[in-house]
Design a protein around this motif. Structure first.
Motif, short mmCIF file in Angstrom:
data_model
loop_
_atom_site.label_atom_id
_atom_site.label_comp_id
_atom_site.label_asym_id
_atom_site.label_seq_id
_atom_site.Cartn_x
_atom_site.Cartn_y
_atom_site.Cartn_z
N VAL A 53 0.84 -1.20 0.00
CA VAL A 53 0.00 0.00 0.00
C VAL A 53 0.88 1.25 0.00
CG1 VAL A 53 -1.71 1.32 1.32
CG2 VAL A 53 -1.95 -1.16 1.09
N LEU A 54 1.97 1.23 0.76
CA LEU A 54 2.87 2.38 0.78
C LEU A 54 3.48 2.62 -0.59
CD1 LEU A 54 4.36 4.64 2.17
CD2 LEU A 54 6.01 2.96 3.06
N ARG A 55 3.93 1.55 -1.24
CA ARG A 55 4.49 1.71 -2.58
C ARG A 55 3.45 2.29 -3.55
NH1 ARG A 55 9.43 -0.42 -3.40
NH2 ARG A 55 10.23 -1.93 -1.88
N ALA A 56 2.22 1.79 -3.45
CA ALA A 56 1.15 2.31 -4.32
C ALA A 56 0.89 3.77 -4.01
CB ALA A 56 -0.12 1.48 -4.13
N GLY A 57 0.89 4.13 -2.73
CA GLY A 57 0.65 5.52 -2.34
C GLY A 57 1.73 6.45 -2.84
N LEU A 58 2.98 6.03 -2.75
CA LEU A 58 4.08 6.86 -3.25
C LEU A 58 4.03 6.98 -4.78
CD1 LEU A 58 6.99 5.61 -0.96
CD2 LEU A 58 5.72 7.77 -0.79
N SER A 59 3.64 5.91 -5.45
CA SER A 59 3.47 5.96 -6.90
C SER A 59 2.37 6.95 -7.27
CB SER A 59 3.16 4.57 -7.46
OG SER A 59 2.90 4.62 -8.85
N MET A 60 1.26 6.90 -6.52
CA MET A 60 0.17 7.85 -6.78
C MET A 60 0.62 9.28 -6.52
SD MET A 60 -2.59 6.57 -7.99
CE MET A 60 -3.40 8.13 -7.71
N THR A 69 -16.19 10.56 -8.04
CA THR A 69 -16.36 9.12 -8.10
C THR A 69 -15.45 8.56 -9.19
OG1 THR A 69 -18.66 9.19 -7.36
CG2 THR A 69 -17.97 7.23 -8.59
N VAL A 70 -14.74 7.49 -8.88
CA VAL A 70 -13.82 6.86 -9.83
C VAL A 70 -14.14 5.38 -9.93
CG1 VAL A 70 -11.42 6.28 -10.34
CG2 VAL A 70 -11.98 8.53 -9.40
N LEU A 108 -6.71 1.69 -5.95
CA LEU A 108 -6.32 2.78 -6.83
C LEU A 108 -7.49 3.72 -7.10
CD1 LEU A 108 -3.95 0.96 -9.35
CD2 LEU A 108 -3.38 2.26 -7.29
N ALA A 109 -8.71 3.19 -7.17
CA ALA A 109 -9.87 4.07 -7.31
C ALA A 109 -9.97 5.02 -6.13
CB ALA A 109 -11.14 3.23 -7.43
N ASP A 110 -9.71 4.50 -4.93
CA ASP A 110 -9.74 5.29 -3.71
C ASP A 110 -8.71 6.42 -3.78
OD1 ASP A 110 -10.33 6.08 -1.11
OD2 ASP A 110 -9.55 4.28 -0.15
N ALA A 111 -7.49 6.08 -4.15
CA ALA A 111 -6.42 7.07 -4.20
C ALA A 111 -6.66 8.10 -5.31
CB ALA A 111 -5.07 6.37 -4.40
N TRP A 112 -7.11 7.65 -6.47
CA TRP A 112 -7.39 8.58 -7.55
C TRP A 112 -8.51 9.55 -7.17
CZ3 TRP A 112 -4.30 9.96 -11.11
CH2 TRP A 112 -3.46 9.06 -11.79
N ALA A 113 -9.54 9.06 -6.50
CA ALA A 113 -10.64 9.94 -6.10
C ALA A 113 -10.13 11.03 -5.17
CB ALA A 113 -11.75 9.13 -5.42
N THR A 114 -9.23 10.68 -4.27
CA THR A 114 -8.63 11.67 -3.37
C THR A 114 -7.84 12.70 -4.15
OG1 THR A 114 -8.51 10.05 -1.57
CG2 THR A 114 -7.10 11.99 -1.41
N ALA A 115 -6.99 12.25 -5.06
CA ALA A 115 -6.14 13.17 -5.83
C ALA A 115 -6.98 14.13 -6.67
CB ALA A 115 -5.19 12.38 -6.72
#
Length: 289
Positions: A61-68, A230-231, A238-245
């Motif tokens: 999850v951390l790696r995904a978050g840093l990538s996002m 909504t994503v 990734l939908a969660d992270a993209w919606a935040t961004a």
């Protein structure tokens, strides 16, 4: 983690709930800032510069978050916990006194299965962990030989297969209260949906609505305007992270980013005359099929 979960499962075995609760307990034990003994809380208390070995799921999850964070130019930031706490939208954290002059996510370094803080920042997975938990529960159900289900955690969803009546899992994306717009109804078949909005967690200061969504660039709640995003994505995480961004970036920059990455996304903007809807070409094409 301060939210609820539900699962609709076709022909579940008697011990199905036990399996699901075990998955959720593992996520909480690793990624909840509200649990002092969680892995993320221990990491945030670790001395600056000290390498800490993290569990595989949390590291993923951390790696995904840093990538996002890189993809969104810091609009999504998994190390914003200290700033979130200062605005009263999270637990008091031992780490996180660094100012917003340095992007918090750039103060996290990885080496194999270890991570460290290079400044006084604090990890906060509130913009990605619920989505990860949805994916984890879905993987658990598939491992039990269950192909038909709908999982929901804090408003993030994943649907697979069909209902007993052979209908798909139809879900409606939330429309913020008071904004009269058409419902966005989607069949979740091997698809996830995540939403972010200013009507879920916020507080009022005078006549100003302070959203729980923090802009890492300013170190303050986002400017008023974006009511909901909504994503749709193959990955709930990734939908969660993209919606935040997208929420943080706003209508113009957020939807431009979503369009560049071919995301299926909708944004609702508050205006003086009501709600204004924006939709990416990918989502428009999906709804037209």
């Amino acid at each position: 983690m301060g939210t609820t979960w539900s699962a609709r499962i076709v022909d579940p075995p008697a011990d199905c709930q036990t399996h699901v609760e075990a998955v959720l307990a593992a996520v909480i034990g690793e990624m909840s800032n509200w649990e002092a003994g969680s892995d993320i809380s221990r990491f945030n208390r670790s001395p600056i510069g000290q390498w800490t070995r993290l569990p595989p799921a949390m590291m993923g999850v951390l790696r995904a978050g840093l990538s996002m964070a890189r993809l969104s130019n810091g609009a999504f930031d998994p190390a914003i916990g200290g700033i979130v706490a200062r605005w009263g939208f999270g637990p008091a954290l031992a780490g996180g006194s660094a100012t917003a002059s340095v992007a918090p996510w750039t103060c996290i370094e990885l080496n194999g299965d270890r991570a460290r803080r290079t400044a006084d920042v604090a990890l906060d997975f509130s913009g990605i962990a619920k989505g990860y938990a949805v994916d984890a529960v879905a993987a658990c159900l598939r491992s039990l030989g269950l192909p038909n289900f709908l999982v929901e955690i804090g408003g993030e969803l994943r649907g697979e297969g069909v209902k007993p009546d052979i209908q798909p899992w139809w879900v409606d994306a939330e429309v913020p209260p008071g904004l009269h717009l058409p419902a966005l109804r989607v069949a979740l078949c091997g698809l996830s949906m995540a939403s972010s909005g200013d009507y879920r967690r916020y507080r009022m200061e005078g006549d100003r609505r302070l959203s729980h969504s923090i802009d890492p660039a300013t170190g303050a709640p986002i400017a008023e305007g974006v009511a909901a995003v909504t994503v749709l994505h193959a990955s709930a995480m990734l939908a969660d992270a993209w919606a935040t961004a997208i929420t943080v970036l706003g209508a113009d920059r957020g939807m431009a980013l979503a369009t560049r990455h071919n995301l299926a996304a909708r944004l609702i903007l508050r205006t003086e005359t009501g709600g204004q809807e924006y939709m990416t070409p990918t989502l428009a094409a999906m709804l037209a099929d």
